[in-house]
Design a protein around this motif. Structure first.
Motif: not given
Length: 234
Positions: A200-211, A232-234
């Protein structure tokens, strides 16, 4: 008979405790808002939205399509009153109207597992930042607020769009459950996907950047795809 501690048993979880059961929740986002499904508040919007939804979008759902507005409203009413699933309406902030719904399904607080499903978007909501943000907000609530270990996505194995969406959102494919269900008189082999708390931490970072607003041009088109950011986050 005593167990042999030398045999593998999985990672020890000595501090694990039962997690709270998911409850109806309101979550504000930049592009959408999640609200507990309420017929008085959302019924008219969702009936109007689903009245014109492309008929193919109902094929892999457990219900529909419906012959008239009354059928849609009855389904929404039953969903809002469900004791097994926790349904949410997705409010598109651009219009201020309910434009989709989804549910936390089969919650297992003892093991920290829940599924997101019963997802149905209006045609106007599909492929928008609001649609993606809704999935992010609900996932964030499960991991950050409730402390769950596993978040599931399941769909008919023939449902290519749903399978592609799961992968785009960062879920990992786990396999096919053969002869899993009988749906609308047809066998359903079910494709299983999941996100774990460790991912989740990597996904959360990617989501926040995308949004973030800077990821979208003046025409609303994304600059960098979510899947690229997740990779990239993973």
């Amino acid at each position: 008979m005593s167990s042999d501690s030398r045999l593998p048993q999985g990672v020890p979880l000595p501090d694990w405790t039962r997690r709270p059961s998911p409850q109806p929740v309101t979550i504000d986002g930049r592009y959408c808002r999640i609200e507990p499904l309420n017929i008085e508040r959302h019924g008219d919007d969702l009936v109007a939205a689903f009245r014109t939804t492309d008929e193919s979008s109902w094929v892999y759902l457990f219900i529909g399509p419906f012959a008239d507005d009354a059928g849609i409203l009855n389904w929404l009413t039953e969903s809002a009153n469900s004791r097994d699933y926790i349904y949410s309406a997705i409010i598109d902030r651009a219009s201020g109207r309910a434009a989709g719904l989804c549910a936390y399904m089969r919650p297992d607080p003892g093991n920290g597992v829940v599924e997101i499903g019963s997802i149905h978007y209006s045609d106007a909501l599909k492929r928008t930042p609001a649609a993606t943000e809704a999935m992010y907000l609900l996932m964030r609530h499960v991991f950050d607020d409730l402390g769950y270990r596993r978040y599931e996505w399941k769909c008919n194995s023939f449902n290519g769009p749903s399978r592609r969406t799961a992968l785009r959102l960062g879920f990992r494919f786990e396999g096919i459950f053969r002869n899993h269900m009988v749906v609308k008189g047809h066998n359903r082999d079910t494709a299983w996907f999941s996100v774990l708390d460790s991912e989740w931490p990597a996904l959360k970072s990617a989501y926040e950047k995308w949004l973030a607003p800077e990821n979208f041009g003046r025409n609303g088109q994304q600059r960098i795809p979510l899947s690229d950011m997740i990779a990239k986050a993973r």
